[in-house]
Design a protein around this motif. Structure first.
Motif, PDB file in Angstrom:
ATOM      1  N   ILE A 117     -24.010  28.132  -8.118  1.00 51.02           N
ATOM      2  CA  ILE A 117     -23.043  29.182  -8.404  1.00 51.02           C
ATOM      3  C   ILE A 117     -21.867  28.555  -9.146  1.00 51.02           C
ATOM      4  CG2 ILE A 117     -21.539  30.959  -7.450  1.00 51.02           C
ATOM      5  CD1 ILE A 117     -23.313  30.839  -4.909  1.00 51.02           C
ATOM      6  N   TYR A 118     -21.669  28.982 -10.386  1.00 55.56           N
ATOM      7  CA  TYR A 118     -20.568  28.453 -11.199  1.00 55.56           C
ATOM      8  C   TYR A 118     -19.417  29.454 -11.215  1.00 55.56           C
ATOM      9  CZ  TYR A 118     -23.522  24.732 -13.079  1.00 55.56           C
ATOM     10  OH  TYR A 118     -24.312  23.619 -13.215  1.00 55.56           O
ATOM     11  N   ALA A 119     -18.258  29.014 -10.793  1.00 60.52           N
ATOM     12  CA  ALA A 119     -17.044  29.829 -10.847  1.00 60.52           C
ATOM     13  C   ALA A 119     -15.901  29.002 -10.300  1.00 60.52           C
ATOM     14  CB  ALA A 119     -17.189  31.116 -10.031  1.00 60.52           C
ATOM     15  N   ARG A 120     -14.674  29.322 -10.734  1.00 62.05           N
ATOM     16  CA  ARG A 120     -13.528  28.685 -10.117  1.00 62.05           C
ATOM     17  C   ARG A 120     -13.421  29.220  -8.682  1.00 62.05           C
ATOM     18  NH1 ARG A 120     -12.181  24.463 -10.886  1.00 62.05           N
ATOM     19  NH2 ARG A 120     -10.593  24.247 -12.510  1.00 62.05           N
ATOM     20  N   GLY A 121     -13.358  28.288  -7.732  1.00 59.58           N
ATOM     21  CA  GLY A 121     -13.318  28.654  -6.319  1.00 59.58           C
ATOM     22  C   GLY A 121     -14.674  28.601  -5.636  1.00 59.58           C
ATOM     23  N   ALA A 122     -15.736  28.327  -6.401  1.00 58.98           N
ATOM     24  CA  ALA A 122     -17.063  28.315  -5.796  1.00 58.98           C
ATOM     25  C   ALA A 122     -17.166  27.293  -4.678  1.00 58.98           C
ATOM     26  CB  ALA A 122     -18.122  28.035  -6.869  1.00 58.98           C
ATOM     27  N   SER A 123     -16.591  26.110  -4.893  1.00 56.65           N
ATOM     28  CA  SER A 123     -16.626  25.080  -3.856  1.00 56.65           C
ATOM     29  C   SER A 123     -15.278  24.879  -3.180  1.00 56.65           C
ATOM     30  CB  SER A 123     -17.112  23.745  -4.453  1.00 56.65           C
ATOM     31  OG  SER A 123     -16.236  23.280  -5.464  1.00 56.65           O
ATOM     32  N   ASP A 124     -14.203  25.419  -3.774  1.00 57.21           N
ATOM     33  CA  ASP A 124     -12.849  25.209  -3.245  1.00 57.21           C
ATOM     34  C   ASP A 124     -12.013  26.467  -3.471  1.00 57.21           C
ATOM     35  OD1 ASP A 124     -10.505  24.115  -2.308  1.00 57.21           O
ATOM     36  OD2 ASP A 124     -10.096  22.941  -4.103  1.00 57.21           O
ATOM     37  N   ASP A 125     -12.010  27.405  -2.511  1.00 59.05           N
ATOM     38  CA  ASP A 125     -12.607  27.295  -1.194  1.00 59.05           C
ATOM     39  C   ASP A 125     -13.328  28.590  -0.827  1.00 59.05           C
ATOM     40  OD1 ASP A 125     -13.005  26.279   1.497  1.00 59.05           O
ATOM     41  OD2 ASP A 125     -11.224  27.330   2.141  1.00 59.05           O
ATOM     42  N   LYS A 126     -13.593  29.436  -1.833  1.00 63.66           N
ATOM     43  CA  LYS A 126     -14.173  30.738  -1.519  1.00 63.66           C
ATOM     44  C   LYS A 126     -15.622  30.636  -1.050  1.00 63.66           C
ATOM     45  CE  LYS A 126     -11.030  33.092  -4.720  1.00 63.66           C
ATOM     46  NZ  LYS A 126     -10.885  33.797  -6.017  1.00 63.66           N
ATOM     47  N   GLY A 127     -16.395  29.704  -1.654  1.00 68.23           N
ATOM     48  CA  GLY A 127     -17.772  29.534  -1.217  1.00 68.23           C
ATOM     49  C   GLY A 127     -17.863  29.080   0.235  1.00 68.23           C
ATOM     50  N   PRO A 128     -17.222  27.960   0.595  1.00 70.95           N
ATOM     51  CA  PRO A 128     -17.223  27.532   1.993  1.00 70.95           C
ATOM     52  C   PRO A 128     -16.639  28.573   2.943  1.00 70.95           C
ATOM     53  CG  PRO A 128     -16.576  25.720   0.580  1.00 70.95           C
ATOM     54  CD  PRO A 128     -16.629  26.934  -0.292  1.00 70.95           C
ATOM     55  N   THR A 129     -15.611  29.306   2.493  1.00 76.72           N
ATOM     56  CA  THR A 129     -15.017  30.339   3.339  1.00 76.72           C
ATOM     57  C   THR A 129     -16.049  31.395   3.708  1.00 76.72           C
ATOM     58  OG1 THR A 129     -12.804  30.045   2.392  1.00 76.72           O
ATOM     59  CG2 THR A 129     -13.274  32.161   3.440  1.00 76.72           C
ATOM     60  N   MET A 130     -16.816  31.846   2.721  1.00 82.41           N
ATOM     61  CA  MET A 130     -17.800  32.891   3.005  1.00 82.41           C
ATOM     62  C   MET A 130     -18.991  32.353   3.788  1.00 82.41           C
ATOM     63  SD  MET A 130     -16.275  35.484   2.198  1.00 82.41           S
ATOM     64  CE  MET A 130     -17.597  36.580   2.740  1.00 82.41           C
ATOM     65  N   ALA A 131     -19.323  31.075   3.598  1.00 79.98           N
ATOM     66  CA  ALA A 131     -20.365  30.474   4.435  1.00 79.98           C
ATOM     67  C   ALA A 131     -19.937  30.503   5.895  1.00 79.98           C
ATOM     68  CB  ALA A 131     -20.653  29.043   3.990  1.00 79.98           C
ATOM     69  N   CYS A 132     -18.678  30.159   6.145  1.00 80.98           N
ATOM     70  CA  CYS A 132     -18.139  30.161   7.507  1.00 80.98           C
ATOM     71  C   CYS A 132     -18.016  31.587   8.034  1.00 80.98           C
ATOM     72  CB  CYS A 132     -16.799  29.442   7.525  1.00 80.98           C
ATOM     73  SG  CYS A 132     -16.218  29.005   9.165  1.00 80.98           S
ATOM     74  N   TYR A 133     -17.584  32.503   7.172  1.00 80.56           N
ATOM     75  CA  TYR A 133     -17.476  33.913   7.547  1.00 80.56           C
ATOM     76  C   TYR A 133     -18.824  34.440   8.043  1.00 80.56           C
ATOM     77  CZ  TYR A 133     -16.610  38.942   7.140  1.00 80.56           C
ATOM     78  OH  TYR A 133     -16.487  40.289   7.405  1.00 80.56           O
ATOM     79  N   TYR A 134     -19.880  34.105   7.315  1.00 84.17           N
ATOM     80  CA  TYR A 134     -21.205  34.578   7.725  1.00 84.17           C
ATOM     81  C   TYR A 134     -21.715  33.846   8.959  1.00 84.17           C
ATOM     82  CZ  TYR A 134     -22.246  38.249   4.483  1.00 84.17           C
ATOM     83  OH  TYR A 134     -22.244  39.468   3.853  1.00 84.17           O
ATOM     84  N   GLY A 135     -21.247  32.618   9.180  1.00 83.16           N
ATOM     85  CA  GLY A 135     -21.589  31.958  10.425  1.00 83.16           C
ATOM     86  C   GLY A 135     -21.100  32.743  11.627  1.00 83.16           C
ATOM     87  N   LEU A 136     -19.859  33.224  11.548  1.00 83.30           N
ATOM     88  CA  LEU A 136     -19.317  34.049  12.626  1.00 83.30           C
ATOM     89  C   LEU A 136     -19.957  35.433  12.647  1.00 83.30           C
ATOM     90  CD1 LEU A 136     -17.355  34.592  14.915  1.00 83.30           C
ATOM     91  CD2 LEU A 136     -15.577  35.075  13.220  1.00 83.30           C
ATOM     92  N   LYS A 137     -20.237  35.964  11.484  1.00 79.11           N
ATOM     93  CA  LYS A 137     -20.848  37.294  11.384  1.00 79.11           C
ATOM     94  C   LYS A 137     -22.191  37.330  12.119  1.00 79.11           C
ATOM     95  CE  LYS A 137     -22.450  40.519   7.735  1.00 79.11           C
ATOM     96  NZ  LYS A 137     -21.699  41.746   8.098  1.00 79.11           N
TER      97      LYS A 137
END
Length: 472
Positions: free
Chosen positions: A116-136
Protein backbone atom coordinates in the motif's frame (compact mmCIF):
# COMPACT_ATOMS: atom_id res chain seq x y z
CA UNK A 1 -12.13 -19.48 26.59
CA UNK A 2 -12.09 -21.27 23.21
CA UNK A 3 -8.80 -20.71 21.40
CA UNK A 4 -9.09 -17.87 18.89
CA UNK A 5 -7.40 -18.10 15.51
CA UNK A 6 -6.47 -14.43 15.34
CA UNK A 7 -4.91 -14.69 11.89
CA UNK A 8 -8.10 -16.21 10.48
CA UNK A 9 -10.20 -13.51 12.14
CA UNK A 10 -8.05 -10.82 10.55
CA UNK A 11 -8.21 -12.48 7.14
CA UNK A 12 -12.01 -12.51 7.34
CA UNK A 13 -11.96 -8.73 7.81
CA UNK A 14 -9.25 -7.91 5.28
CA UNK A 15 -11.47 -6.02 2.84
CA UNK A 16 -13.08 -3.95 5.57
CA UNK A 17 -9.69 -3.16 7.12
CA UNK A 18 -8.32 -1.94 3.79
CA UNK A 19 -11.41 0.13 3.04
CA UNK A 20 -11.25 1.86 6.41
CA UNK A 21 -7.52 2.44 6.07
CA UNK A 22 -7.95 3.93 2.60
CA UNK A 23 -10.56 6.35 3.97
CA UNK A 24 -7.84 7.74 6.25
CA UNK A 25 -5.00 7.65 3.74
CA UNK A 26 -7.01 9.76 1.28
CA UNK A 27 -6.96 12.64 3.76
CA UNK A 28 -3.98 14.97 3.52
CA UNK A 29 -3.36 15.40 7.23
CA UNK A 30 -0.14 17.38 7.07
CA UNK A 31 0.14 20.13 9.66
CA UNK A 32 -0.61 23.52 8.07
CA UNK A 33 0.11 26.47 10.33
CA UNK A 34 -1.20 28.89 7.71
CA UNK A 35 -4.73 27.58 8.29
CA UNK A 36 -4.73 27.34 12.08
CA UNK A 37 -7.99 28.44 13.73
CA UNK A 38 -9.54 27.69 17.11
CA UNK A 39 -11.39 24.84 15.39
CA UNK A 40 -8.34 23.60 13.46
CA UNK A 41 -5.40 23.86 15.89
CA UNK A 42 -2.91 22.28 13.47
CA UNK A 43 -4.75 23.01 10.23
CA UNK A 44 -7.79 21.36 8.65
CA UNK A 45 -6.10 18.14 7.49
CA UNK A 46 -5.28 16.63 10.88
CA UNK A 47 -8.77 17.51 12.12
CA UNK A 48 -10.40 15.81 9.12
CA UNK A 49 -8.40 12.64 9.73
CA UNK A 50 -9.23 12.63 13.44
CA UNK A 51 -12.92 13.09 12.75
CA UNK A 52 -12.88 10.28 10.20
CA UNK A 53 -11.15 7.96 12.68
CA UNK A 54 -13.70 8.74 15.39
CA UNK A 55 -16.54 8.25 12.92
CA UNK A 56 -15.30 4.70 12.27
CA UNK A 57 -15.34 4.08 16.01
CA UNK A 58 -18.88 5.48 16.32
CA UNK A 59 -19.99 3.25 13.45
CA UNK A 60 -18.65 0.25 15.32
CA UNK A 61 -20.49 1.10 18.53
CA UNK A 62 -17.76 2.66 20.67
CA UNK A 63 -18.21 5.68 22.91
CA UNK A 64 -16.05 8.48 21.48
CA UNK A 65 -14.76 11.85 22.63
CA UNK A 66 -13.21 14.60 20.53
CA UNK A 67 -11.14 16.96 22.70
CA UNK A 68 -11.48 20.21 20.75
CA UNK A 69 -9.96 18.71 17.58
CA UNK A 70 -6.56 18.33 19.26
CA UNK A 71 -6.98 14.62 19.93
CA UNK A 72 -9.74 12.14 20.58
CA UNK A 73 -10.43 8.70 21.90
CA UNK A 74 -12.89 5.87 22.03
CA UNK A 75 -13.36 3.50 24.93
CA UNK A 76 -14.16 -0.16 25.41
CA UNK A 77 -15.16 -1.91 28.62
CA UNK A 78 -17.24 0.95 29.98
CA UNK A 79 -19.39 -1.58 31.86
CA UNK A 80 -16.42 -2.69 33.97
CA UNK A 81 -15.98 -1.44 37.56
CA UNK A 82 -14.93 2.19 37.86
CA UNK A 83 -11.62 1.23 39.47
CA UNK A 84 -10.64 -1.21 36.70
CA UNK A 85 -7.20 -0.59 35.22
CA UNK A 86 -7.03 1.16 31.87
CA UNK A 87 -4.92 0.02 28.92
CA UNK A 88 -4.03 2.99 26.72
CA UNK A 89 -3.35 2.65 23.00
CA UNK A 90 -1.81 5.75 21.40
CA UNK A 91 -1.81 6.49 17.67
CA UNK A 92 -1.67 9.59 15.50
CA UNK A 93 -3.49 10.85 12.43
CA UNK A 94 -1.05 13.55 11.30
CA UNK A 95 1.65 12.88 8.73
CA UNK A 96 4.86 14.57 7.65
CA UNK A 97 4.75 16.55 4.37
CA UNK A 98 4.72 14.32 1.31
CA UNK A 99 7.55 16.17 -0.43
CA UNK A 100 8.57 15.20 -3.96
CA UNK A 101 9.73 12.08 -5.75
CA UNK A 102 6.54 10.02 -5.56
CA UNK A 103 5.63 7.55 -8.29
CA UNK A 104 1.94 8.05 -7.47
CA UNK A 105 -0.25 10.60 -5.70
CA UNK A 106 0.64 10.28 -1.99
CA UNK A 107 -2.99 10.93 -1.06
CA UNK A 108 -4.52 8.51 -3.54
CA UNK A 109 -3.52 5.20 -1.94
CA UNK A 110 -2.58 2.41 -4.33
CA UNK A 111 -1.76 -1.25 -3.91
CA UNK A 112 1.15 -2.23 -6.14
CA UNK A 113 3.00 -5.53 -5.84
CA UNK A 114 1.24 -6.26 -2.58
CA UNK A 115 2.21 -2.94 -0.98
CA UNK A 116 0.00 0.00 0.00
CA UNK A 117 1.62 3.23 -1.18
CA UNK A 118 0.53 6.47 0.48
CA UNK A 119 1.77 9.06 2.92
CA UNK A 120 0.88 7.64 6.33
CA UNK A 121 0.74 4.03 5.15
CA UNK A 122 3.42 2.98 7.62
CA UNK A 123 3.49 6.10 9.85
CA UNK A 124 1.00 5.85 11.37
CA UNK A 125 -2.39 5.25 9.76
CA UNK A 126 -1.63 1.71 8.60
CA UNK A 127 -0.44 0.46 12.01
CA UNK A 128 -3.28 2.38 13.68
CA UNK A 129 -5.91 0.55 11.67
CA UNK A 130 -4.17 -2.79 12.19
CA UNK A 131 -4.42 -2.18 15.94
CA UNK A 132 -7.99 -0.89 15.60
CA UNK A 133 -9.01 -4.14 13.94
CA UNK A 134 -7.19 -6.12 16.59
CA UNK A 135 -9.54 -4.64 19.17
CA UNK A 136 -12.50 -4.85 16.80
CA UNK A 137 -12.06 -8.63 16.66
CA UNK A 138 -12.24 -8.90 20.45
CA UNK A 139 -15.33 -6.70 20.52
CA UNK A 140 -17.14 -8.61 17.81
CA UNK A 141 -16.33 -11.95 19.43
CA UNK A 142 -17.49 -10.52 22.78
CA UNK A 143 -14.30 -11.66 24.48
CA UNK A 144 -14.50 -10.96 28.25
CA UNK A 145 -11.88 -8.52 29.55
CA UNK A 146 -11.10 -7.22 33.02
CA UNK A 147 -9.40 -3.98 32.00
CA UNK A 148 -10.81 -0.99 30.21
CA UNK A 149 -9.28 0.17 26.96
CA UNK A 150 -8.88 3.76 25.79
CA UNK A 151 -7.72 4.12 22.17
CA UNK A 152 -6.33 7.65 21.75
CA UNK A 153 -5.53 9.34 18.43
CA UNK A 154 -3.50 12.53 18.23
CA UNK A 155 -2.98 15.11 15.49
CA UNK A 156 0.47 16.62 16.18
CA UNK A 157 2.84 13.72 16.80
CA UNK A 158 5.09 14.68 13.91
CA UNK A 159 5.68 18.20 15.19
CA UNK A 160 5.48 19.39 18.79
CA UNK A 161 3.10 16.97 20.54
CA UNK A 162 0.86 19.90 21.39
CA UNK A 163 -2.06 17.55 20.80
CA UNK A 164 -1.20 15.34 23.76
CA UNK A 165 -0.36 18.25 26.03
CA UNK A 166 -3.82 19.66 25.35
CA UNK A 167 -5.54 16.29 25.53
CA UNK A 168 -4.30 15.36 28.98
CA UNK A 169 -4.99 18.87 30.27
CA UNK A 170 -8.60 18.93 29.03
CA UNK A 171 -9.90 15.35 28.68
CA UNK A 172 -11.02 15.18 32.31
CA UNK A 173 -9.73 11.63 32.82
CA UNK A 174 -6.65 10.24 34.54
CA UNK A 175 -3.86 8.84 32.40
CA UNK A 176 -4.16 5.17 31.44
CA UNK A 177 -2.29 2.86 33.80
CA UNK A 178 -0.08 1.39 31.07
CA UNK A 179 -0.10 1.15 27.31
CA UNK A 180 1.58 1.00 23.95
CA UNK A 181 1.79 2.82 20.65
CA UNK A 182 1.57 0.97 17.30
CA UNK A 183 4.02 3.38 15.73
CA UNK A 184 7.44 1.76 15.47
CA UNK A 185 8.60 -1.80 15.05
CA UNK A 186 8.53 -5.30 16.48
CA UNK A 187 9.54 -7.03 18.65
CA UNK A 188 9.22 -3.98 20.94
CA UNK A 189 10.59 -0.52 21.65
CA UNK A 190 10.95 -0.23 25.41
CA UNK A 191 13.50 2.57 25.38
CA UNK A 192 13.62 5.89 23.55
CA UNK A 193 16.35 8.50 23.49
CA UNK A 194 15.72 12.09 24.44
CA UNK A 195 14.53 14.40 21.68
CA UNK A 196 15.23 18.12 21.38
CA UNK A 197 15.60 20.61 18.54
CA UNK A 198 18.21 23.32 19.00
CA UNK A 199 18.42 26.33 16.71
CA UNK A 200 21.69 27.88 15.61
CA UNK A 201 21.26 31.65 15.19
CA UNK A 202 23.84 32.92 12.74
CA UNK A 203 24.77 36.40 11.52
CA UNK A 204 28.12 37.59 10.17
CA UNK A 205 29.56 38.55 6.80
CA UNK A 206 28.12 37.38 3.52
CA UNK A 207 30.84 38.21 1.06
CA UNK A 208 32.89 36.55 -1.62
CA UNK A 209 32.84 36.42 -5.39
CA UNK A 210 29.37 34.85 -5.24
CA UNK A 211 26.72 36.59 -3.15
CA UNK A 212 24.11 34.52 -1.32
CA UNK A 213 20.71 36.23 -1.24
CA UNK A 214 18.68 33.45 0.33
CA UNK A 215 18.88 29.80 1.30
CA UNK A 216 16.05 27.49 2.36
CA UNK A 217 15.91 23.78 2.96
CA UNK A 218 13.89 21.22 4.87
CA UNK A 219 10.20 20.69 5.53
CA UNK A 220 10.30 19.46 9.14
CA UNK A 221 12.95 19.27 11.82
CA UNK A 222 12.52 15.49 12.06
CA UNK A 223 13.07 14.92 8.34
CA UNK A 224 16.32 14.89 6.38
CA UNK A 225 15.92 17.75 3.84
CA UNK A 226 15.22 16.21 0.46
CA UNK A 227 16.18 19.44 -1.28
CA UNK A 228 17.40 22.99 -0.73
CA UNK A 229 17.15 26.22 -2.71
CA UNK A 230 19.62 29.09 -2.93
CA UNK A 231 19.39 32.40 -4.77
CA UNK A 232 22.82 33.73 -5.77
CA UNK A 233 24.47 36.37 -7.92
CA UNK A 234 28.01 37.50 -8.80
CA UNK A 235 30.67 35.46 -10.55
CA UNK A 236 28.51 32.63 -11.92
CA UNK A 237 30.52 31.74 -14.99
CA UNK A 238 30.08 28.10 -15.99
CA UNK A 239 27.67 27.54 -13.08
CA UNK A 240 25.94 24.54 -14.64
CA UNK A 241 29.27 22.98 -15.56
CA UNK A 242 30.41 23.38 -11.95
CA UNK A 243 27.16 21.85 -10.70
CA UNK A 244 27.57 18.90 -13.04
CA UNK A 245 31.12 18.37 -11.79
CA UNK A 246 29.94 18.59 -8.17
CA UNK A 247 27.18 16.05 -8.72
CA UNK A 248 29.64 13.77 -10.51
CA UNK A 249 32.14 14.07 -7.64
CA UNK A 250 29.40 12.86 -5.29
CA UNK A 251 27.93 10.26 -7.62
CA UNK A 252 27.25 7.85 -4.75
CA UNK A 253 24.74 10.37 -3.33
CA UNK A 254 22.60 10.51 -6.48
CA UNK A 255 22.30 14.28 -6.31
CA UNK A 256 20.46 16.20 -9.01
CA UNK A 257 20.01 19.92 -9.63
CA UNK A 258 18.13 22.54 -11.57
CA UNK A 259 18.75 26.24 -12.12
CA UNK A 260 16.70 29.23 -13.20
CA UNK A 261 17.97 32.71 -14.09
CA UNK A 262 15.81 35.74 -13.27
CA UNK A 263 15.66 38.98 -15.24
CA UNK A 264 17.84 40.71 -12.66
CA UNK A 265 20.60 38.17 -13.22
CA UNK A 266 20.09 36.32 -9.95
CA UNK A 267 20.14 32.54 -10.27
CA UNK A 268 18.05 30.09 -8.27
CA UNK A 269 19.77 26.76 -7.64
CA UNK A 270 17.85 23.75 -6.35
CA UNK A 271 19.80 20.70 -5.24
CA UNK A 272 18.00 17.44 -4.51
CA UNK A 273 19.21 14.70 -2.16
CA UNK A 274 17.04 12.06 -0.46
CA UNK A 275 14.76 12.43 2.54
CA UNK A 276 14.69 10.08 5.53
CA UNK A 277 13.43 10.00 9.11
CA UNK A 278 15.31 12.47 11.29
CA UNK A 279 16.01 9.74 13.84
CA UNK A 280 18.15 7.98 11.22
CA UNK A 281 19.77 10.81 9.26
CA UNK A 282 22.43 8.50 7.86
CA UNK A 283 19.74 6.88 5.69
CA UNK A 284 19.14 10.10 3.77
CA UNK A 285 21.16 12.53 1.71
CA UNK A 286 20.86 16.04 3.11
CA UNK A 287 20.25 18.28 0.11
CA UNK A 288 20.82 21.40 2.21
CA UNK A 289 24.27 20.56 3.53
CA UNK A 290 25.43 19.47 0.07
CA UNK A 291 24.12 22.67 -1.50
CA UNK A 292 25.98 24.67 1.17
CA UNK A 293 29.14 22.72 0.39
CA UNK A 294 28.76 23.56 -3.29
CA UNK A 295 28.25 27.25 -2.56
CA UNK A 296 31.41 27.32 -0.45
CA UNK A 297 33.33 25.82 -3.34
CA UNK A 298 32.18 28.39 -5.93
CA UNK A 299 32.93 31.51 -3.88
CA UNK A 300 30.24 32.15 -1.28
CA UNK A 301 31.83 33.34 1.98
CA UNK A 302 29.32 33.10 4.81
CA UNK A 303 29.29 31.62 8.32
CA UNK A 304 25.92 30.10 7.42
CA UNK A 305 27.17 28.03 4.49
CA UNK A 306 30.48 27.35 6.24
CA UNK A 307 28.68 25.74 9.18
CA UNK A 308 26.16 23.94 6.99
CA UNK A 309 28.54 22.73 4.29
CA UNK A 310 31.66 22.01 6.34
CA UNK A 311 30.66 21.12 9.91
CA UNK A 312 27.16 19.72 9.60
CA UNK A 313 27.57 17.77 6.38
CA UNK A 314 27.48 14.02 7.09
CA UNK A 315 27.93 14.76 10.80
CA UNK A 316 25.16 12.38 11.90
CA UNK A 317 26.74 11.53 15.26
CA UNK A 318 27.87 15.08 16.10
CA UNK A 319 31.59 14.36 15.89
CA UNK A 320 32.58 17.48 13.95
CA UNK A 321 30.03 19.55 15.83
CA UNK A 322 31.52 18.39 19.13
CA UNK A 323 28.36 17.01 20.74
CA UNK A 324 29.01 13.31 20.13
CA UNK A 325 28.07 11.13 23.11
CA UNK A 326 27.38 7.43 23.62
CA UNK A 327 25.78 5.52 26.48
CA UNK A 328 26.53 1.77 26.86
CA UNK A 329 22.81 0.89 27.07
CA UNK A 330 21.04 3.52 24.99
CA UNK A 331 23.69 3.95 22.30
CA UNK A 332 24.95 7.06 20.54
CA UNK A 333 23.52 10.52 20.07
CA UNK A 334 22.31 11.33 16.55
CA UNK A 335 21.86 14.71 14.89
CA UNK A 336 19.70 15.75 11.97
CA UNK A 337 20.19 19.15 10.36
CA UNK A 338 16.54 19.54 9.44
CA UNK A 339 15.50 23.09 8.51
CA UNK A 340 17.63 25.90 7.04
CA UNK A 341 16.62 29.56 6.66
CA UNK A 342 18.88 32.36 5.42
CA UNK A 343 18.01 35.78 4.05
CA UNK A 344 20.69 38.38 3.44
CA UNK A 345 18.29 41.07 4.67
CA UNK A 346 17.92 39.31 8.03
CA UNK A 347 20.22 39.54 11.04
CA UNK A 348 18.93 36.24 12.42
CA UNK A 349 19.45 33.24 10.16
CA UNK A 350 18.80 29.79 11.58
CA UNK A 351 19.63 26.12 11.23
CA UNK A 352 17.47 23.68 13.19
CA UNK A 353 19.31 20.65 14.57
CA UNK A 354 17.18 17.78 15.85
CA UNK A 355 18.98 15.62 18.43
CA UNK A 356 18.13 12.15 19.69
CA UNK A 357 20.28 11.82 22.79
CA UNK A 358 20.84 8.97 25.28
CA UNK A 359 20.92 9.10 29.04
CA UNK A 360 24.11 10.70 30.36
CA UNK A 361 23.83 13.94 28.43
CA UNK A 362 21.12 16.57 28.09
CA UNK A 363 19.96 19.49 25.99
CA UNK A 364 21.83 22.04 28.09
CA UNK A 365 25.14 20.24 27.61
CA UNK A 366 24.47 20.17 23.87
CA UNK A 367 23.69 23.91 23.82
CA UNK A 368 26.95 24.80 25.54
CA UNK A 369 28.91 23.08 22.78
CA UNK A 370 26.88 24.54 19.93
CA UNK A 371 27.09 28.14 21.07
CA UNK A 372 30.90 27.90 20.98
CA UNK A 373 30.92 27.06 17.25
CA UNK A 374 32.56 29.77 15.17
CA UNK A 375 29.88 31.87 13.50
CA UNK A 376 27.10 30.95 15.91
CA UNK A 377 25.75 33.93 17.85
CA UNK A 378 23.19 32.24 20.08
CA UNK A 379 21.42 28.91 20.47
CA UNK A 380 17.76 28.47 21.37
CA UNK A 381 15.75 25.33 22.03
CA UNK A 382 12.31 24.06 21.05
CA UNK A 383 9.71 24.49 23.77
CA UNK A 384 8.91 20.78 23.79
CA UNK A 385 11.56 18.28 24.87
CA UNK A 386 11.45 14.55 25.52
CA UNK A 387 13.93 13.21 28.02
CA UNK A 388 15.21 9.60 27.71
CA UNK A 389 12.57 6.94 28.47
CA UNK A 390 12.98 3.28 29.47
CA UNK A 391 10.67 0.48 30.67
CA UNK A 392 12.60 -2.51 32.08
CA UNK A 393 12.38 -5.93 30.47
CA UNK A 394 11.06 -7.28 33.78
CA UNK A 395 7.91 -5.15 33.54
CA UNK A 396 4.85 -7.29 32.84
CA UNK A 397 3.87 -5.00 29.98
CA UNK A 398 7.14 -5.72 28.16
CA UNK A 399 7.24 -9.44 28.90
CA UNK A 400 3.62 -9.96 27.83
CA UNK A 401 4.05 -8.19 24.51
CA UNK A 402 7.25 -10.10 23.77
CA UNK A 403 5.53 -13.39 24.60
CA UNK A 404 2.77 -12.62 22.08
CA UNK A 405 5.29 -11.60 19.44
CA UNK A 406 7.28 -14.81 19.93
CA UNK A 407 4.17 -16.99 19.85
CA UNK A 408 2.87 -15.50 16.61
CA UNK A 409 6.16 -15.18 14.72
CA UNK A 410 8.34 -17.96 16.11
CA UNK A 411 11.10 -15.37 16.48
CA UNK A 412 12.95 -14.52 19.67
CA UNK A 413 11.91 -11.22 21.21
CA UNK A 414 14.39 -8.73 22.59
CA UNK A 415 14.45 -5.18 23.88
CA UNK A 416 15.20 -2.24 21.61
CA UNK A 417 16.12 1.36 22.26
CA UNK A 418 15.64 3.84 19.43
CA UNK A 419 16.25 7.46 18.56
CA UNK A 420 12.74 7.90 17.22
CA UNK A 421 10.11 9.31 19.54
CA UNK A 422 6.71 7.64 19.88
CA UNK A 423 3.60 8.21 21.95
CA UNK A 424 4.65 5.12 23.90
CA UNK A 425 6.72 7.40 26.09
CA UNK A 426 3.66 9.34 27.21
CA UNK A 427 3.17 6.87 30.06
CA UNK A 428 5.71 5.79 32.64
CA UNK A 429 4.74 2.21 31.73
CA UNK A 430 4.47 2.84 28.00
CA UNK A 431 6.22 1.26 25.02
CA UNK A 432 6.01 1.15 21.23
CA UNK A 433 4.97 -2.13 19.64
CA UNK A 434 5.08 -2.73 15.86
CA UNK A 435 3.99 -2.59 13.18
CA UNK A 436 7.23 -2.95 11.19
CA UNK A 437 8.90 -6.37 11.40
CA UNK A 438 12.65 -7.10 11.53
CA UNK A 439 14.05 -6.96 8.02
CA UNK A 440 11.24 -4.82 6.61
CA UNK A 441 12.15 -1.84 4.46
CA UNK A 442 11.63 1.37 6.44
CA UNK A 443 10.03 4.08 4.27
CA UNK A 444 8.73 6.35 7.04
CA UNK A 445 9.14 10.05 6.20
CA UNK A 446 10.32 9.16 2.69
CA UNK A 447 8.86 9.44 -0.79
CA UNK A 448 6.89 6.36 -1.87
CA UNK A 449 6.11 5.36 1.71
CA UNK A 450 4.44 1.96 1.84
CA UNK A 451 3.33 -0.90 4.04
CA UNK A 452 2.96 -4.43 2.65
CA UNK A 453 -0.58 -5.79 2.95
CA UNK A 454 0.68 -9.01 4.54
CA UNK A 455 2.58 -6.99 7.18
CA UNK A 456 -0.61 -5.08 7.97
CA UNK A 457 -2.54 -8.32 8.46
CA UNK A 458 0.19 -10.02 10.50
CA UNK A 459 0.38 -6.98 12.74
CA UNK A 460 -3.39 -6.90 13.24
CA UNK A 461 -3.35 -10.50 14.48
CA UNK A 462 -0.52 -9.72 16.89
CA UNK A 463 -2.36 -6.65 18.16
CA UNK A 464 -5.54 -8.64 18.74
CA UNK A 465 -3.77 -11.21 20.88
CA UNK A 466 -1.65 -8.58 22.61
CA UNK A 467 -4.70 -6.54 23.66
CA UNK A 468 -6.36 -9.73 24.89
CA UNK A 469 -3.34 -10.81 26.94
CA UNK A 470 -2.90 -7.36 28.46
CA UNK A 471 -6.58 -6.84 29.29
CA UNK A 472 -7.98 -10.33 29.93
Amino acid sequence: MTQIDFKAEVAARKDDLLADLFSLLKINSERDDSQVTPETPFGPGPVAALQQFLSLAERDGYATKNVDNYAGHFTYGDDLPEDAEVLGIFAHMDVVPAGTGWASNPYEPEIRDGKIYARGASDDKGPTMACYYGLKILKELNVPLTKKIRFIAGTDEESGWGDMDYYFAHVGLPEPDFGFSPDAEFPIINGEKGNITEYLHITGDNSGAVHLHSFTGGLRENMVPESATAVISGDLADLNTKLEAFVSAHADKNLRFETETAANGQVTVVLHGRSAHGAMPEKGVNGATYLAKFLNEIGVVSPFTQIAGTILIEDHAGDKTGVAFEDPKMGALSMNAGVFNFDDASSDNTIALNFRYPQGTDSEAISKVLVALEGVDTVSKSTHEHTPHYVPMADELVSTLLDVYEKQTGLKGHEQIIGGGTFGRLLKRGVAFGAMFPGDIDTMHQANEFIPVDVLLRAAAIYAEAIYELAK
